[in-house]
Design a protein around this motif. Sequence first.
Motif, short mmCIF file in Angstrom:
data_model
loop_
_atom_site.label_atom_id
_atom_site.label_comp_id
_atom_site.label_asym_id
_atom_site.label_seq_id
_atom_site.Cartn_x
_atom_site.Cartn_y
_atom_site.Cartn_z
N TYR A 186 1.14 -1.03 -0.31
CA TYR A 186 0.03 -0.21 -0.26
C TYR A 186 0.81 1.63 -0.57
CZ TYR A 186 -3.36 3.85 1.36
OH TYR A 186 -3.93 4.78 1.51
N ARG A 187 1.83 0.86 0.80
CA ARG A 187 2.96 1.92 0.55
C ARG A 187 3.37 2.32 -0.41
NH1 ARG A 187 6.06 5.02 4.80
NH2 ARG A 187 7.98 6.00 3.45
N ARG A 190 1.24 4.15 -2.92
CA ARG A 190 0.84 5.86 -2.67
C ARG A 190 1.86 6.18 -2.66
NH1 ARG A 190 -4.07 7.79 -1.52
NH2 ARG A 190 -3.39 8.64 0.70
N THR A 193 1.24 7.14 -6.98
CA THR A 193 0.62 7.93 -6.91
C THR A 193 0.95 9.60 -6.47
OG1 THR A 193 -1.38 7.08 -5.18
CG2 THR A 193 -0.68 6.22 -8.12
#
Length: 205
Positions: A186-187, A190, A193
């Motif tokens: 997830y990191r 992120r 993006t």
Amino acid sequence: MKGWREHKGLATALNLENVDTDQLIPARFMSTPRGEGYGSFLLHDMRFSAEGDADPDFPINRYPDVSILVGRRNFGSGSSREAAVYALADFGIRAVIAPSFGDIFASNSVNNGLLPALVSQAHSQELLNILGTGTVELAINIETRTISVDTKSIPFKLSEAWSQKLINGWDDIDLTQQHRPAITAYRARRAKTLPWIIPKVENVE
């Protein structure tokens, strides 16, 4: 904290509703270093007179070797003091069985290896009837969520996360670490993006 799956031990009844954390450990004892042990403070003002004399009829005075308590509704209500759980654990209590618990007390219990076994009102009463004013050996299995006595098997509720914490001896950080791959992925997404939200680490000479 050492994890556990099964426990067999003597149980006795604490046949009272609304046993709160101030009753479990009065505030005046909470300045004592934990290393000295909190077991002697458990339910102190119920167990002892103002002069310090032990009530021989109080359940855990009569049966000091019990490791399971069966109570009534709203066990552990009141303040958030974790010392209430320390007192139970240091006395040797591994599980409390009741039809409802104070939310913070139940969470603190799991974080200290003590099982808050949530049973129905009917099953609580059934166990209290079996125990009477004496003791009975109970077998508790966290994986199957069952309490066994003689030929009876009584179910209890426990969330999967709390079950894993008790079985493995995990705290909240340990539990979070089990999701490290998903957190790392997830990191990374992120960072691609929304790169400006990831703090830059500067080397300080």
